[in-house]
Design a protein around this motif. Structure first.
Motif, PDB file in Angstrom:
ATOM      1  N   ALA A 101      43.935  42.059  39.771  1.00  0.00           N
ATOM      2  CA  ALA A 101      44.694  40.946  39.193  1.00  0.00           C
ATOM      3  C   ALA A 101      43.787  39.782  38.813  1.00  0.00           C
ATOM      4  CB  ALA A 101      45.771  40.488  40.173  1.00  0.00           C
ATOM      5  N   PHE A 102      42.856  39.412  39.695  1.00  0.00           N
ATOM      6  CA  PHE A 102      41.947  38.310  39.385  1.00  0.00           C
ATOM      7  C   PHE A 102      41.083  38.676  38.175  1.00  0.00           C
ATOM      8  CE2 PHE A 102      38.173  35.713  39.657  1.00  0.00           C
ATOM      9  CZ  PHE A 102      38.660  34.476  40.049  1.00  0.00           C
ATOM     10  N   GLY A 103      40.635  39.925  38.126  1.00  0.00           N
ATOM     11  CA  GLY A 103      39.814  40.360  37.006  1.00  0.00           C
ATOM     12  C   GLY A 103      40.556  40.287  35.695  1.00  0.00           C
ATOM     13  N   ARG A 104      41.789  40.801  35.669  1.00  0.00           N
ATOM     14  CA  ARG A 104      42.568  40.820  34.430  1.00  0.00           C
ATOM     15  C   ARG A 104      42.932  39.421  33.949  1.00  0.00           C
ATOM     16  NH1 ARG A 104      46.956  45.475  36.124  1.00  0.00           N
ATOM     17  NH2 ARG A 104      45.681  47.317  35.659  1.00  0.00           N
ATOM     18  N   SER A 142      30.750  39.668  44.323  1.00  0.00           N
ATOM     19  CA  SER A 142      32.157  40.083  44.311  1.00  0.00           C
ATOM     20  C   SER A 142      33.037  38.856  44.503  1.00  0.00           C
ATOM     21  CB  SER A 142      32.436  41.111  45.411  1.00  0.00           C
ATOM     22  OG  SER A 142      32.209  40.561  46.703  1.00  0.00           O
ATOM     23  N   ILE A 143      34.182  38.857  43.825  1.00  0.00           N
ATOM     24  CA  ILE A 143      35.153  37.774  43.950  1.00  0.00           C
ATOM     25  C   ILE A 143      36.271  38.258  44.855  1.00  0.00           C
ATOM     26  CG2 ILE A 143      36.579  36.113  42.715  1.00  0.00           C
ATOM     27  CD1 ILE A 143      33.622  36.078  41.906  1.00  0.00           C
ATOM     28  N   ARG A 144      36.478  37.574  45.968  1.00  0.00           N
ATOM     29  CA  ARG A 144      37.466  38.016  46.958  1.00  0.00           C
ATOM     30  C   ARG A 144      38.316  36.836  47.406  1.00  0.00           C
ATOM     31  NH1 ARG A 144      34.467  42.440  50.667  1.00  0.00           N
ATOM     32  NH2 ARG A 144      32.848  43.101  49.223  1.00  0.00           N
ATOM     33  N   PHE A 145      39.578  37.131  47.744  1.00  0.00           N
ATOM     34  CA  PHE A 145      40.361  36.072  48.387  1.00  0.00           C
ATOM     35  C   PHE A 145      40.051  36.077  49.878  1.00  0.00           C
ATOM     36  CE2 PHE A 145      43.262  39.648  47.524  1.00  0.00           C
ATOM     37  CZ  PHE A 145      43.723  39.968  48.792  1.00  0.00           C
ATOM     38  N   LYS A 146      40.417  35.000  50.542  1.00  0.00           N
ATOM     39  CA  LYS A 146      39.949  34.722  51.898  1.00  0.00           C
ATOM     40  C   LYS A 146      40.189  35.883  52.852  1.00  0.00           C
ATOM     41  CE  LYS A 146      40.088  31.068  55.409  1.00  0.00           C
ATOM     42  NZ  LYS A 146      40.694  29.751  55.755  1.00  0.00           N
ATOM     43  N   GLU A 147      41.351  36.527  52.724  1.00  0.00           N
ATOM     44  CA  GLU A 147      41.696  37.603  53.655  1.00  0.00           C
ATOM     45  C   GLU A 147      40.824  38.844  53.472  1.00  0.00           C
ATOM     46  OE1 GLU A 147      44.969  34.766  53.479  1.00  0.00           O
ATOM     47  OE2 GLU A 147      43.745  35.761  51.966  1.00  0.00           O
ATOM     48  N   GLN A 148      40.057  38.906  52.376  1.00  0.00           N
ATOM     49  CA  GLN A 148      39.182  40.055  52.125  1.00  0.00           C
ATOM     50  C   GLN A 148      37.742  39.829  52.576  1.00  0.00           C
ATOM     51  OE1 GLN A 148      39.869  40.402  47.825  1.00  0.00           O
ATOM     52  NE2 GLN A 148      40.722  42.429  48.168  1.00  0.00           N
ATOM     53  N   LEU A 280      46.196  30.812  47.764  1.00  0.00           N
ATOM     54  CA  LEU A 280      45.112  31.777  47.894  1.00  0.00           C
ATOM     55  C   LEU A 280      43.787  31.072  47.643  1.00  0.00           C
ATOM     56  CD1 LEU A 280      46.478  34.881  45.941  1.00  0.00           C
ATOM     57  CD2 LEU A 280      45.976  34.788  48.387  1.00  0.00           C
ATOM     58  N   GLU A 281      42.811  31.339  48.498  1.00  0.00           N
ATOM     59  CA  GLU A 281      41.466  30.791  48.305  1.00  0.00           C
ATOM     60  C   GLU A 281      40.538  31.918  47.877  1.00  0.00           C
ATOM     61  OE1 GLU A 281      40.375  28.983  51.977  1.00  0.00           O
ATOM     62  OE2 GLU A 281      41.690  27.245  51.696  1.00  0.00           O
ATOM     63  N   PHE A 282      39.831  31.721  46.764  1.00  0.00           N
ATOM     64  CA  PHE A 282      38.941  32.744  46.235  1.00  0.00           C
ATOM     65  C   PHE A 282      37.483  32.356  46.460  1.00  0.00           C
ATOM     66  CE2 PHE A 282      42.824  33.827  44.091  1.00  0.00           C
ATOM     67  CZ  PHE A 282      42.769  35.208  43.992  1.00  0.00           C
ATOM     68  N   TYR A 283      36.674  33.359  46.805  1.00  0.00           N
ATOM     69  CA  TYR A 283      35.266  33.146  47.121  1.00  0.00           C
ATOM     70  C   TYR A 283      34.389  34.108  46.321  1.00  0.00           C
ATOM     71  CZ  TYR A 283      36.847  30.498  51.204  1.00  0.00           C
ATOM     72  OH  TYR A 283      37.433  29.576  52.026  1.00  0.00           O
ATOM     73  N   ALA A 284      33.229  33.608  45.926  1.00  0.00           N
ATOM     74  CA  ALA A 284      32.183  34.474  45.387  1.00  0.00           C
ATOM     75  C   ALA A 284      31.327  34.931  46.559  1.00  0.00           C
ATOM     76  CB  ALA A 284      31.342  33.721  44.366  1.00  0.00           C
ATOM     77  N   CYS A 285      31.127  36.245  46.689  1.00  0.00           N
ATOM     78  CA  CYS A 285      30.436  36.801  47.849  1.00  0.00           C
ATOM     79  C   CYS A 285      29.156  37.516  47.435  1.00  0.00           C
ATOM     80  CB  CYS A 285      31.351  37.781  48.585  1.00  0.00           C
ATOM     81  SG  CYS A 285      32.877  37.029  49.190  1.00  0.00           S
ATOM     82  N   PHE A 286      28.114  37.358  48.266  1.00  0.00           N
ATOM     83  CA  PHE A 286      26.819  37.981  48.030  1.00  0.00           C
ATOM     84  C   PHE A 286      26.383  38.704  49.297  1.00  0.00           C
ATOM     85  CE2 PHE A 286      27.155  33.550  46.696  1.00  0.00           C
ATOM     86  CZ  PHE A 286      27.335  33.701  45.338  1.00  0.00           C
TER      87      PHE A 286
END
Length: 311
Positions: A101-104, A142-148, A280-286
């Motif tokens: 969903a975030f990607g689209r 990767s782009i993830r929401f907090k719960e991920q 929802l909080e979104f994070y960029a992850c490395f």
């Protein structure tokens, strides 16, 4: 250089779980990867891998050797990236992972402008609602929401997105409009099942600074957010959507957002209160701090500036 290529084939095979999967990560054939590993074993004078029909396993020598060389491939890739980006624009492949969903709805509309600003960066986007492995799938960010979020990943917050509880005008005319979240128990709720662990994604609210989850009965469950949106538009029930998913349907009137009015009377508490949905909080992850190369940093700065602060 042949030895380094052979080491890479060995490391990728171990990380991916098979020689064929490791070869795909390298961009070579399984036969070529197998030959690389055989040459490496011959040069070392010992067997590194035990090949069976079901799985790939390391020998004791293989485990010792892997522990010493597993970081070598990553360090070489980072060194190459640093050299190619030195005194120049970010360049090279940038592999981005994100939820579907975030990607689209968010990422895809923003990427073209980024590529125009950084034409030497080659973008590859992997959309999945399962957790992506940064190592085996060679994900740069990767782009993830907090719960991920997973332990060990470095995360940078890039967006806070409101969550809206929506239904079609037809459904609300037939079933009535819930005034407070507690009234959701009398409605058909369309819920999202998280693909990673199979749990239902809870519906959370805040009232007077206290978070709570009302009692609800799932009417329809699905593991795809856009499908839940379609069900809601067709009058199947009430669903929970990020603002970027619901936005267009709210503008056309195909969906109506609930619990958006001012304070409502809470007869049990005896005073007016307001229930708010938890965003929802979104994070960029490395993978680690060393993974933040120039091209990754350029993408992060761009996303922070391009993603709306309000929705």
């Amino acid at each position: 250089m042949d030895t380094l290529r052979s080491i890479e084939s060995f490391v990728k095979a171990v990380q991916a779980g098979s020689i064929a999967a490791g070869a795909r990560l390298q961009g070579i054939t399984a036969a070529a990867a197998s030959q690389n590993i055989q040459r490496l074993e011959k040069s070392l004078g010992t067997r590194l891998l035990v090949r069976t029909t079901r799985k790939l396993a390391m020998t004791e020598s293989g485990e010792l050797y892997y522990a010493e060389v597993q970081h070598l491939v990553e360090e070489l890739a980072r060194a190459q990236s640093a050299v190619t980006e030195f005194h120049g624009q970010p360049q090279g492949r940038l592999r981005i992972g994100a939820s579907v969903a975030f990607g689209r709805h968010v990422l895809m509309p923003l990427i073209p402008a980024f590529t125009r600003s950084f034409p030497k960066v080659s973008i590859e986007i992997v959309l999945s609602d399962s957790n992506l492995d940064h190592v085996t799938e060679e994900i740069d960010v990767s782009i993830r929401f907090k719960e991920q979020l997973e332990p060990g990943l470095v995360a940078r917050k890039i967006a806070t997105v409101p969550v809206l509880y929506c239904a079609s005008p037809d459904y609300l005319q037939r079933k009535g409009v819930p005034q407070v979240p507690e009234e959701l128990s009398a409605h058909t709720c369309l819920m999202y099942r998280v693909p990673v662990d199979g749990r239902l994604f809870g519906w959370a609210f805040e009232r007077n600074g206290i978070r709570y989850a009302p009692v609800i009965k799932p009417g329809i469950v699905c593991n795809d957010i856009d499908s839940l949106r379609c069900l809601a538009v067709e009058g199947a029930g009430i669903t929970r959507l990020a603002a970027f998913v619901a936005r267009d349907d709210l503008e056309t009137g195909a969906l109506v957002a609930l619990f958006q009015a001012g304070p409502v009377s809470d007869t049990q508490a005896g005073h007016s209160v307001q229930s708010e949905s938890v965003p929802l909080e979104f994070y960029a992850c490395f993978r680690d701090k060393h993974a933040v190369t120039n091209k990754v940093r350029a993408l992060m700065d761009y996303l922070v500036s391009a993603i709306p602060q309000t929705w």
